[in-house]
Design a protein around this motif. Structure first.
Motif, PDB file in Angstrom:
ATOM      1  N   TYR A 124       0.796  -1.089  -0.125  1.00 18.62           N
ATOM      2  CA  TYR A 124      -0.019  -0.111  -0.054  1.00 18.62           C
ATOM      3  C   TYR A 124       0.734   1.339  -0.083  1.00 18.62           C
ATOM      4  O   TYR A 124       0.460   2.157  -0.796  1.00 18.62           O
ATOM      5  CB  TYR A 124      -0.931   0.014   1.252  1.00 18.62           C
ATOM      6  CG  TYR A 124      -2.083   1.084   1.322  1.00 18.62           C
ATOM      7  CD1 TYR A 124      -2.911   1.340   0.165  1.00 18.62           C
ATOM      8  CD2 TYR A 124      -1.908   2.062   2.412  1.00 18.62           C
ATOM      9  CE1 TYR A 124      -3.783   2.133   0.269  1.00 18.62           C
ATOM     10  CE2 TYR A 124      -3.034   2.669   2.328  1.00 18.62           C
ATOM     11  CZ  TYR A 124      -3.920   2.921   1.338  1.00 18.62           C
ATOM     12  OH  TYR A 124      -4.841   4.055   1.377  1.00 18.62           O
ATOM     13  N   ILE A 125       1.916   1.409   0.727  1.00 16.08           N
ATOM     14  CA  ILE A 125       3.016   2.515   0.814  1.00 16.08           C
ATOM     15  C   ILE A 125       3.558   2.702  -0.392  1.00 16.08           C
ATOM     16  O   ILE A 125       3.433   3.840  -0.922  1.00 16.08           O
ATOM     17  CB  ILE A 125       3.877   2.321   2.044  1.00 16.08           C
ATOM     18  CG1 ILE A 125       3.200   2.373   3.202  1.00 16.08           C
ATOM     19  CG2 ILE A 125       5.238   3.437   1.854  1.00 16.08           C
ATOM     20  CD1 ILE A 125       4.188   1.772   4.597  1.00 16.08           C
ATOM     21  N   GLU A 126       3.956   1.515  -1.192  1.00 15.58           N
ATOM     22  CA  GLU A 126       4.609   1.450  -2.577  1.00 15.58           C
ATOM     23  C   GLU A 126       3.681   2.021  -3.380  1.00 15.58           C
ATOM     24  O   GLU A 126       3.979   2.835  -4.346  1.00 15.58           O
ATOM     25  CB  GLU A 126       5.286   0.374  -2.796  1.00 15.58           C
ATOM     26  CG  GLU A 126       6.592   0.103  -1.853  1.00 15.58           C
ATOM     27  CD  GLU A 126       7.240  -1.250  -2.600  1.00 15.58           C
ATOM     28  OE1 GLU A 126       8.473  -0.997  -2.819  1.00 15.58           O
ATOM     29  OE2 GLU A 126       6.572  -2.115  -2.950  1.00 15.58           O
ATOM     30  N   LEU A 127       2.201   1.535  -3.522  1.00 14.73           N
ATOM     31  CA  LEU A 127       1.468   1.636  -4.366  1.00 14.73           C
ATOM     32  C   LEU A 127       0.759   3.414  -4.448  1.00 14.73           C
ATOM     33  O   LEU A 127       1.070   3.901  -5.449  1.00 14.73           O
ATOM     34  CB  LEU A 127      -0.013   1.102  -4.256  1.00 14.73           C
ATOM     35  CG  LEU A 127      -1.069   1.251  -4.855  1.00 14.73           C
ATOM     36  CD1 LEU A 127      -0.809   1.143  -6.456  1.00 14.73           C
ATOM     37  CD2 LEU A 127      -2.365   0.544  -4.492  1.00 14.73           C
ATOM     38  N   GLN A 128       0.622   3.874  -3.317  1.00 10.77           N
ATOM     39  CA  GLN A 128       0.495   5.003  -3.093  1.00 10.77           C
ATOM     40  C   GLN A 128       1.473   6.396  -3.466  1.00 10.77           C
ATOM     41  O   GLN A 128       1.445   7.289  -4.206  1.00 10.77           O
ATOM     42  CB  GLN A 128      -0.040   5.669  -1.761  1.00 10.77           C
ATOM     43  CG  GLN A 128      -1.328   5.013  -1.321  1.00 10.77           C
ATOM     44  CD  GLN A 128      -2.084   5.740  -0.199  1.00 10.77           C
ATOM     45  OE1 GLN A 128      -3.217   6.140  -0.480  1.00 10.77           O
ATOM     46  NE2 GLN A 128      -1.381   6.011   0.824  1.00 10.77           N
ATOM     47  N   ALA A 129       2.706   5.751  -3.038  1.00 10.68           N
ATOM     48  CA  ALA A 129       3.864   6.574  -3.598  1.00 10.68           C
ATOM     49  C   ALA A 129       4.093   6.543  -5.090  1.00 10.68           C
ATOM     50  O   ALA A 129       4.440   7.815  -5.587  1.00 10.68           O
ATOM     51  CB  ALA A 129       5.224   5.993  -2.933  1.00 10.68           C
TER      52      ALA A 129
END
Length: 385
Positions: free
Chosen positions: A178-183
């Motif tokens: 999720y953190i990578e996706l949003q970034a």
């Protein structure tokens, strides 16, 4: 600072990116930390302290320090404020870190493999005090404090006997995804902005960025006007990282933790009762349950999870036990669909069990059952031992 991720990946769920993007822009706080007044109690003693493990001084911390990336922000006023806050309560810091003992090395490894800043490994310090069972008044749960809607979008299943938000392995993967996706989707790889969105929702962060650009300010995290909790989210993370980086400077005695994972993953090919598996492993049932908090009824089956976690020292013994012919019953032999006229006592008798055993195995508080309900039936290969 912009930290661009280089790992290319996609979610298996069709349309997942669009779904999560929609959730991020419409929900003000999909992932929320526990309410300050509802912080989970911190135990003074943990069963992991009693395990016979050879610890190598500082190894886990050296590995984490090698991956810290945001040292240049340690002089920011908000960061300094939180360093002083944690510095004034060193025993609380150590007690929370002690709770992280089973998970610290493994989480650090997952963050390192993805090339993410090492500070990400410390998010559970802020979110849940490393308590996999933590729940907030707003509905967030688990080590990473997932709200139900976000958990659903990321494929963290919740059903009778299992909550993926409490499963440390599954929820850690989902959180890092999720953190990578949003970034990548919203912030050109900027992880600090993604963490702000993790806390407040991408919609809130995007509006704050638009307002900052309208004022002629920078659009990075440090120039945004965000909700107070989000303004302090990244500074808290950097503050605790600074203390772990230089514990002597801040008067904190970090516990020694090995840099290799403390648990092993055992494949689930049949129904498994954690209490009986604990007997096989030679550990207390509470220890095995603590390693598998997502299994809310104390048992696992292939329909629920792919693996269960066991202390690393017991991996060979457990694998040997589960590979014996007596342990290889069909996966569906451990389930019973409640029919009209059934009673718990009749079902228990039919399968050679006591009512108490059947009740405990299914997490039932009484004897009430419903037509159409599926009960897990302990396999005699393990339950009879």
């Amino acid at each position: 600072m912009t930290y661009r991720t280089t790992r290319q990946w996609t979610l298996a769920l069709a349309g997942g990116i669009a779904m999560i993007g929609a959730l991020s822009t419409t929900s003000p706080a999909l992932l929320a930390a526990p309410h300050p007044g509802a912080k989970p109690a911190i135990p003074t003693h943990h069963f992991w302290n009693d395990l016979n493990i050879e610890y190598l001084p500082g190894d886990a911390w050296e590995r984490l320090r090698d991956n810290l990336s945001w040292q240049e922000h340690r002089h920011e006023a908000r960061v300094v404020q939180w360093i002083e806050h944690y510095r004034a309560n060193p025993h609380n810091v150590v007690e929370i870190i002690e709770r992280a003992r089973p998970w610290m090395a493994w989480i650090t490894e997952q963050v390192e493999v993805r090339g993410l800043p090492g500070e990400i490994s410390l998010i559970p310090f802020i979110e849940s005090s490393y308590d996999p069972l933590a729940r907030s008044p707003r509905g967030a749960a688990g080590l990473w404090q997932f709200m139900p809607g976000t958990a659903d979008a990321l494929g963290l299943r919740r059903h009778s006997g299992y909550d993926g938000r409490l499963d440390v392995v599954a929820s850690t993967k989902a959180a890092l995804d999720y953190i990578e996706l949003q970034a990548d989707q919203w912030y050109e790889g900027d992880i600090e902005l993604s963490l702000a969105a993790y806390n407040a929702g991408a919609g809130t962060v995007n509006r704050a960025r638009h307002a900052a650009m309208g004022r002629g300010d920078g659009s990075d995290y440090w120039h945004l006007q965000l909700p107070n909790e989000t303004m302090n989210y990244v500074p808290k993370l950097i503050a605790i990282a600074a203390i772990i980086d230089e514990p002597d400077k801040y008067g904190v005695a970090l516990p020694e933790i090995d840099d290799t994972p403390a648990f092993a993953k055992v494949p689930v090919n049949q129904h498994i009762s954690l209490s009986q598996l604990a007997n096989v492993a030679g550990v207390a049932s509470a220890e095995l349950s603590a390693l598998n908090p997502g299994l809310t009824n104390g048992s696992a089956s292939p329909a629920t999870v792919d693996v269960v976690l066991v202390p690393i020292e017991q991996e060979e013994a457990v694998l040997a036990e589960l590979s014996t012919p007596a342990a290889s019953e069909p996966a569906d032999a451990g389930h019973y669909l409640v029919q009209r006229g059934d009673s718990l006592s009749a079902i228990a008798s039919r399968h050679g069990l006591s009512v108490a055993e059947l009740r405990q195995h299914n997490g039932l508080r009484g004897d009430a059952i419903q037509v159409g309900q599926t009960l897990d039936i302990p396999h005699r290969s393990l339950a009879s031992r």
